[in-house]
Design a protein around this motif. Structure first.
Motif: not given
Length: 573
Positions: A181-205
Motif C-alpha cells: 500500500v505504501l509503495a503504490t503512492s502513484s501510478e508510475k511507482e505502481s508500474e515500477s513495483l510490478y516490474k520488480r515483483v510480478k503481481i501474481n507473486r503477491l497474489l499467491n502469497i
C-alpha cells in the motif's frame, strides 16, 4: 449517568476519584501516542537515508531490513490493537466527561484540553499510526526505492521459507500488505513495483495465507487490510486485482474446504507423527554418537567432524520442525478466530445457545473432540522434542560452535580463494569485497598449514592441493561478523544498486557465474540460521512457547463481551 440522591452530596469526590483512576490509563495511551510518533519518525528517517540517489552510505544490509520490518510490524500491531480495543473509546468518553467536571476548579487548563483533543483524534481515527507513518515517510524525500527493496526481500524470503522461523514468517506476512500500500503512492511507482515483483507473486502469497496471527487471540487478514486501507490511501484504490481478494468471510465454499484442510492440524497428524518418531530416533542416535565421541581419546578428525556435522544438521532440523509445528498451532487458532461457529452443538450442553458468549463460539465450541485431541497430541510432541533438545544444550554446544566455525572457514578460506583466482581475478572492486570477507572472518590462527601466497604463483597445484587445511575450533563467529558477512554478500551481488531488476540472487545482470551465485546464496542463508543456533536456549524457548493458547483479552474486547466465565478448549479434553 444519574446518581442516586444519597450520593449527590459526594458527586464532586466521585468524579475526582474516577478521573484519577482513568488518568493513569490515559497516561499510558499518551505514552503510546508519543512513542509511535517517535518510532515513525525514526523509521521514516532510516528509509529516506537509504533512498537517496547519491547513496552516501552503504546499505541497507539485511540487518537494516529486519530492523525496519520489525519496527513497522510493531507499529502495525499497535494500530490494529487500537482499532480492535472496544474499551478504549468507552474509557476515553468517561475520562473526558470527568475531566470536564473536575477541571472547573483548576487554572490554565488550555494545554491539557489541547492534549486531550489531540489524544481523542489519535484514538478515534482508524489506522492513525500508519497514516502518521506515511506522512513522515513522504515529508521530504520519496522512499519508493527502499519500499520496493523491502517488498522484494519479503517476497523472496517467504517463497524460500527454509531460512525462516515462524515468528519471522508471520512478521513478513503482516507487513507485506502495508508495504504494498505504501509503495503504490502513484501510478508510475505502481508500474515500477510490478516490474520488480510480478503481481501474481503477491497474489499467491496473500491467497496462501488469508489469515495471519497478530496477537494470541486476534488475527489480521491481508485482503481485509488492503480493502480498508484503500479508503485511506487513495492512490491504492486503483489496484483492482489486489482489492478483489476475498476476505476470510468471503471465501467461496469450494476454496473454504481447501483452507480447512490446510489450517486444521487434524489433517496433518499422520505426517506430524511420522516426523516426530523419525526425528526422535535420529536425534537419540546423534546424541549417542556424541557421547561415544566424548568418551574416546584420540578420535579420528574426519570421524569427529562427521559426527559433529550430523549433530548440527539434526539440531537445525529440530528447530525447523518445532517452528513448523508451533506455527501450525498459531495459524489454526487464527483461522478459528476468523470463523466462529454459528451455533454450539446442542448435544454438548443442555443450555440454550443464547446464553453462550461470542468467545466460546471461537474457542470452546469451535473445536471438535478430534481436533482438540490432535491439538493436545501436537502440544505433547512440541514439548517433548523441545525438552529433549534443551537437556542436551551443554553436550552439543561445542559441536555446534565447531561446525559453524568450520562452515565459515571452509567458505572464506577455500571457496572465496577459488573465486578470487578465477571469477573475480580481473574485477578489482569485487575482489576487494571478497578480500574484506576473508579479512573479517578468516581464522588464520587455526590454519597451521596455510601456504605462502608467493608459492601459489610458483607451483601449479591441483584444485584439491590448493584447498587449505584448517582445524575447526569451538569458536563461533560473533553476531556482528555474521551481519557484516551478509552485508558484503549483498554488496557483492547487487553492487549497491537499489533499482537493479530482479531479486537479490535472481539477478542475471550481476556478472557472477551461476555456480558462484549459488554458493553465495547458500552461504548467505546459512548465516541467517547461524544466529538461531548460537542463541540455542532462547530459540528453543521461543519455538516451544504455547502460552498464547490461554490468552483471551483482545477477542473479548472486539466482541464486546464481559470478561466472566473463562473457558478454554484445553479444559474440555
Amino acid at each position: 449517568m444519574q446518581l442516586p440522591d444519597s450520593m449527590k452530596h459526594s458527586q464532586a469526590d466521585l468524579y475526582l476519584e474516577t478521573y484519577q483512576v482513568l488518568d493513569l490509563e490515559m497516561s499510558r495511551l499518551r505514552e503510546i501516542q508519543r512513542w509511535q510518533a517517535s518510532a515513525a519518525s525514526k523509521l521514516a528517517a532510516d528509509m529516506q537515508r537509504f533512498s537517496r540517489p547519491e547513496r552516501l552510505v552503504n546499505g541497507p544490509t539485511v540487518t537494516h531490513f529486519w530492523s525496519m520490518l520489525k519496527l513497522l510490524d510493531v507499529l502495525l500491531q499497535l494500530d490494529h490493537l487500537k482499532n480492535a480495543k472496544a474499551s478504549i473509546p468507552n474509557d476515553f468518553s468517561w475520562y473526558k466527561r470527568t475531566f470536564t467536571q473536575v477541571s472547573t476548579q483548576w487554572q490554565d487548563t488550555d494545554t491539557m484540553r489541547e492534549e486531550l483533543d489531540d489524544l481523542q483524534i489519535f484514538l478515534s481515527t482508524r489506522w492513525a499510526i500508519l497514516l502518521n507513518l506515511h506522512a513522515e515517510m513522504f515529508r521530504t524525500n520519496t522512499v519508493e526505492d527502499i519500499l520496493q527493496v523491502l517488498i522484494v526481500f519479503c517476497v523472496e524470503s517467504l517463497e524460500l521459507d527454509f531460512a525462516l522461523l515462524f515468528p519471522e514468517r508471520h512478521t513478513l506476512l503482516r507487513v507485506l500488505p502495508v508495504l504494498v500500500v505504501l509503495a503504490t503512492s502513484s501510478e508510475k511507482e505502481s508500474e515500477s513495483l510490478y516490474k520488480r515483483v510480478k503481481i501474481n507473486r503477491l497474489l499467491n502469497i496473500f491467497k496462501n495465507d488469508p489469515v495471519i496471527p497478530a496477537f494470541p487471540d486476534l488475527h489480521l487478514s491481508p485482503a481485509a487490510m488492503l480493502k480498508e486501507l484503500s479508503s485511506y490511501f487513495q492512490n491504492f484504490s486503483s489496484q483492482i486485482r489486489l482489492l478483489t481478494l476475498p476476505a476470510p468471510h468471503e471465501i467461496p465454499p469450494r476454496e473454504l474446504q481447501d483452507y480447512q484442510r490446510h489450517y486444521l492440524i487434524l489433517n496433518h497428524m499422520g505426517t506430524i507423527r511420522a516426523e516426530h518418531d523419525d526425528f526422535s530416533i535420529r536425534f537419540a542416535s546423534a546424541m549417542n554418537q556424541m557421547i561415544t565421541l566424548k568418551s574416546s581419546d584420540g578420535a579420528d578428525n574426519d570421524w569427529s567432524r562427521d559426527i559433529k556435522g550430523n549433530m548440527y544438521d539434526t539440531v537445525v532440523e529440530g528447530f525447523q520442525l518445532l517452528s513448523r509445528w508451533t506455527g501450525r498451532i498459531w495459524e489454526q487458532c487464527a483461522w478459528k478466530f476468523s470463523r466462529p461457529c454459528k451455533e454450539p452443538p446442542m448435544s454438548d450442553s443442555h443450555q440454550d445457545s443464547a446464553t453462550f458468549f461470542d468467545y466460546e463460539k471461537v474457542v470452546r465450541w469451535n473445536y471438535t473432540a478430534e481436533e482438540r485431541r490432535a491439538l493436545l497430541e501436537l502440544i505433547g510432541y512440541i514439548k517433548s522434542i523441545g525438552l529433549m533438545m534443551q537437556h542436551c544444550d551443554t553436550l552439543v554446544s561445542e559441536a555446534l560452535w565447531e561446525t559453524i566455525h568450520m562452515e565459515v572457514q571452509d567458505f572464506v578460506q577455500d571457496k572465496l580463494d577459488t573465486m578470487l583466482r578465477t571469477t573475480f581475478r580481473k574485477k578489482k572492486d569485487l575482489s576487494r569485497i571478497l578480500s574484506d570477507m576473508r579479512t573479517l572472518s578468516a581464522d588464520w590462527m587455526a590454519n597451521t598449514s596455510k601456504a605462502d601466497p608467493e608459492q601459489h604463483l610458483l607451483h601449479q597445484e591441483t584444485e584439491e592441493m590448493r584447498q587449505s587445511t584448517f582445524y575447526p575450533r569451538p569458536v563461533a563467529p560473533t553476531a556482528a561478523q555474521i551481519h557484516c558477512l551478509q552485508f558484503l554478500i549483498c554488496e557483492l551481488v547487487s553492487g549497491g544498486n537499489l533499482r537493479k531488476p530482479g531479486g537479490l540472487f535472481g539477478n542475471s545482470s550481476s556478472g557472477i557465474p551461476v555456480e558462484d551465485l549459488k554458493q553465495l546464496e547458500t552461504f548467505f542463508y546459512k548465516l541467517s540460521f547461524f544466529l538461531h543456533i548460537l542463541d540455542f536456549t532462547a530459540t528453543i524457548g521461543t519455538l516451544t512457547d504455547l502460552g498464547f493458547l490461554w490468552f483471551r483479552e483482545f477477542y473479548l474486547e472486539s466482541s464486546r463481551v464481559i470478561q466472566v466465565q473463562h473457558f478454554t478448549f484445553l479444559c474440555e479434553v
